[in-house]
Design a protein around this motif. Structure first.
Motif, PDB file in Angstrom:
ATOM      1  N   THR A   9       0.843  -1.191   0.000  1.00 31.50           N
ATOM      2  CA  THR A   9       0.000   0.000   0.000  1.00 31.50           C
ATOM      3  C   THR A   9       0.877   1.238   0.000  1.00 31.50           C
ATOM      4  OG1 THR A   9      -1.616  -1.220   1.321  1.00 31.50           O
ATOM      5  CG2 THR A   9      -1.865   1.171   1.255  1.00 31.50           C
ATOM      6  N   LYS A  10       0.538   2.209  -0.827  1.00 31.58           N
ATOM      7  CA  LYS A  10       1.270   3.482  -0.845  1.00 31.58           C
ATOM      8  C   LYS A  10       0.870   4.266   0.401  1.00 31.58           C
ATOM      9  CE  LYS A  10       1.965   7.684  -3.572  1.00 31.58           C
ATOM     10  NZ  LYS A  10       1.551   8.429  -4.767  1.00 31.58           N
ATOM     11  N   ILE A  11       1.885   4.742   1.137  1.00 37.19           N
ATOM     12  CA  ILE A  11       1.650   5.553   2.326  1.00 37.19           C
ATOM     13  C   ILE A  11       2.509   6.812   2.264  1.00 37.19           C
ATOM     14  CG2 ILE A  11       1.067   3.577   3.798  1.00 37.19           C
ATOM     15  CD1 ILE A  11       3.890   3.900   5.055  1.00 37.19           C
ATOM     16  N   TRP A  12       2.171   7.766   3.088  1.00 30.26           N
ATOM     17  CA  TRP A  12       2.955   8.989   3.252  1.00 30.26           C
ATOM     18  C   TRP A  12       3.517   8.967   4.667  1.00 30.26           C
ATOM     19  CZ3 TRP A  12       3.612  12.787  -0.491  1.00 30.26           C
ATOM     20  CH2 TRP A  12       2.872  12.607  -1.653  1.00 30.26           C
ATOM     21  N   THR A  13       4.830   9.130   4.812  1.00 35.40           N
ATOM     22  CA  THR A  13       5.470   9.134   6.123  1.00 35.40           C
ATOM     23  C   THR A  13       6.074  10.509   6.398  1.00 35.40           C
ATOM     24  OG1 THR A  13       7.524   8.297   5.178  1.00 35.40           O
ATOM     25  CG2 THR A  13       6.013   6.677   6.093  1.00 35.40           C
ATOM     26  N   CYS A  14       6.039  10.885   7.659  1.00 33.60           N
ATOM     27  CA  CYS A  14       6.594  12.170   8.069  1.00 33.60           C
ATOM     28  C   CYS A  14       8.113  12.145   7.903  1.00 33.60           C
ATOM     29  CB  CYS A  14       6.225  12.452   9.520  1.00 33.60           C
ATOM     30  SG  CYS A  14       6.798  14.064  10.088  1.00 33.60           S
ATOM     31  N   THR A  15       8.681  13.259   7.426  1.00 34.84           N
ATOM     32  CA  THR A  15      10.122  13.346   7.209  1.00 34.84           C
ATOM     33  C   THR A  15      10.871  13.848   8.444  1.00 34.84           C
ATOM     34  OG1 THR A  15       9.875  15.565   6.268  1.00 34.84           O
ATOM     35  CG2 THR A  15       9.877  13.707   4.718  1.00 34.84           C
ATOM     36  N   ALA A  16      10.161  14.279   9.475  1.00 27.73           N
ATOM     37  CA  ALA A  16      10.824  14.754  10.700  1.00 27.73           C
ATOM     38  C   ALA A  16      11.408  13.563  11.464  1.00 27.73           C
ATOM     39  CB  ALA A  16       9.830  15.506  11.579  1.00 27.73           C
ATOM     40  N   ASP A  17      12.634  13.729  11.964  1.00 29.76           N
ATOM     41  CA  ASP A  17      13.324  12.649  12.666  1.00 29.76           C
ATOM     42  C   ASP A  17      12.605  12.207  13.939  1.00 29.76           C
ATOM     43  OD1 ASP A  17      15.335  12.551  10.766  1.00 29.76           O
ATOM     44  OD2 ASP A  17      16.616  13.958  11.848  1.00 29.76           O
ATOM     45  N   ASN A  18      11.963  13.130  14.639  1.00 30.23           N
ATOM     46  CA  ASN A  18      11.338  12.804  15.914  1.00 30.23           C
ATOM     47  C   ASN A  18       9.847  12.483  15.801  1.00 30.23           C
ATOM     48  OD1 ASN A  18      10.639  15.391  15.249  1.00 30.23           O
ATOM     49  ND2 ASN A  18      10.895  16.236  17.295  1.00 30.23           N
ATOM     50  N   CYS A  19       9.340  12.279  14.594  1.00 28.35           N
ATOM     51  CA  CYS A  19       7.919  11.983  14.385  1.00 28.35           C
ATOM     52  C   CYS A  19       7.817  10.708  13.543  1.00 28.35           C
ATOM     53  CB  CYS A  19       7.233  13.146  13.671  1.00 28.35           C
ATOM     54  SG  CYS A  19       5.459  12.923  13.440  1.00 28.35           S
ATOM     55  N   ASN A  20       6.973   9.774  13.938  1.00 26.57           N
ATOM     56  CA  ASN A  20       6.802   8.558  13.151  1.00 26.57           C
ATOM     57  C   ASN A  20       5.367   8.403  12.658  1.00 26.57           C
ATOM     58  OD1 ASN A  20       6.388   8.239  15.871  1.00 26.57           O
ATOM     59  ND2 ASN A  20       6.981   6.118  15.964  1.00 26.57           N
ATOM     60  N   CYS A  21       4.754   9.519  12.332  1.00 27.55           N
ATOM     61  CA  CYS A  21       3.399   9.523  11.792  1.00 27.55           C
ATOM     62  C   CYS A  21       3.405   9.059  10.332  1.00 27.55           C
ATOM     63  CB  CYS A  21       2.822  10.931  11.889  1.00 27.55           C
ATOM     64  SG  CYS A  21       1.140  11.082  11.266  1.00 27.55           S
ATOM     65  N   LEU A  34       0.912  17.539   4.468  1.00 29.52           N
ATOM     66  CA  LEU A  34       1.811  17.825   5.575  1.00 29.52           C
ATOM     67  C   LEU A  34       1.425  16.892   6.713  1.00 29.52           C
ATOM     68  CD1 LEU A  34       1.833  21.736   5.626  1.00 29.52           C
ATOM     69  CD2 LEU A  34       3.572  20.202   4.681  1.00 29.52           C
ATOM     70  N   CYS A  35       2.379  16.598   7.577  1.00 29.04           N
ATOM     71  CA  CYS A  35       2.121  15.711   8.703  1.00 29.04           C
ATOM     72  C   CYS A  35       1.000  16.293   9.573  1.00 29.04           C
ATOM     73  CB  CYS A  35       3.396  15.543   9.531  1.00 29.04           C
ATOM     74  SG  CYS A  35       3.168  14.551  11.012  1.00 29.04           S
ATOM     75  N   PRO A  36      -0.021  15.493   9.883  1.00 25.43           N
ATOM     76  CA  PRO A  36      -1.117  16.012  10.714  1.00 25.43           C
ATOM     77  C   PRO A  36      -0.695  16.251  12.165  1.00 25.43           C
ATOM     78  CG  PRO A  36      -1.452  13.687  10.220  1.00 25.43           C
ATOM     79  CD  PRO A  36      -0.258  14.134   9.431  1.00 25.43           C
ATOM     80  N   ILE A  37       0.446  15.700  12.576  1.00 26.03           N
ATOM     81  CA  ILE A  37       0.918  15.856  13.953  1.00 26.03           C
ATOM     82  C   ILE A  37       1.844  17.058  14.093  1.00 26.03           C
ATOM     83  CG2 ILE A  37       2.192  14.720  15.845  1.00 26.03           C
ATOM     84  CD1 ILE A  37      -0.018  12.852  15.289  1.00 26.03           C
ATOM     85  N   CYS A  38       2.923  17.104  13.273  1.00 24.05           N
ATOM     86  CA  CYS A  38       3.941  18.151  13.446  1.00 24.05           C
ATOM     87  C   CYS A  38       4.029  19.135  12.279  1.00 24.05           C
ATOM     88  CB  CYS A  38       5.306  17.518  13.686  1.00 24.05           C
ATOM     89  SG  CYS A  38       6.003  16.683  12.244  1.00 24.05           S
ATOM     90  N   LYS A  39       3.222  18.923  11.249  1.00 22.79           N
ATOM     91  CA  LYS A  39       3.153  19.816  10.077  1.00 22.79           C
ATOM     92  C   LYS A  39       4.405  19.806   9.202  1.00 22.79           C
ATOM     93  CE  LYS A  39      -0.855  21.088  11.551  1.00 22.79           C
ATOM     94  NZ  LYS A  39      -1.868  20.088  11.367  1.00 22.79           N
ATOM     95  N   SER A  40       5.266  18.796   9.334  1.00 22.06           N
ATOM     96  CA  SER A  40       6.443  18.651   8.467  1.00 22.06           C
ATOM     97  C   SER A  40       6.017  18.057   7.128  1.00 22.06           C
ATOM     98  CB  SER A  40       7.466  17.724   9.123  1.00 22.06           C
ATOM     99  OG  SER A  40       7.970  18.291  10.292  1.00 22.06           O
TER     100      SER A  40
END
Length: 65
Positions: free
Chosen positions: A15-27, A40-46
């Motif tokens: 499945t195609k997914i989008w992962t956060c690029t911030a080192d401290n976020c695993n959303c 953009l990441c729904p948690i940290c906006k990265s």
């Protein structure tokens, strides 16, 4: 004797997914549940990047993308 429910087979696929690029976020978000073309990441906006992951098949009936 026992009323056991039959076990449903879990169907998975790449499945195609989008992962956060911030080192401290695993959303991550499934592609068919994203909020925009390049979310953009729904948690940290990265920014988020695409990847593929073996996941259980889940349909999004409200998907507009």
């Amino acid at each position: 004797m026992y009323n056991k429910k039959p076990v449903e087979e879990i169907i998975t696929k790449d499945t195609k997914i989008w992962t956060c690029t911030a080192d401290n976020c695993n959303c991550w978000v499934r592609d068919n549940f994203k909020s925009s073309d390049e979310p953009l990441c729904p948690i940290c906006k990265s920014p988020m990047a695409t990847q593929t992951k073996e996941l259980q098949v889940v349909d999004n009936p409200c998907s507009s993308f």
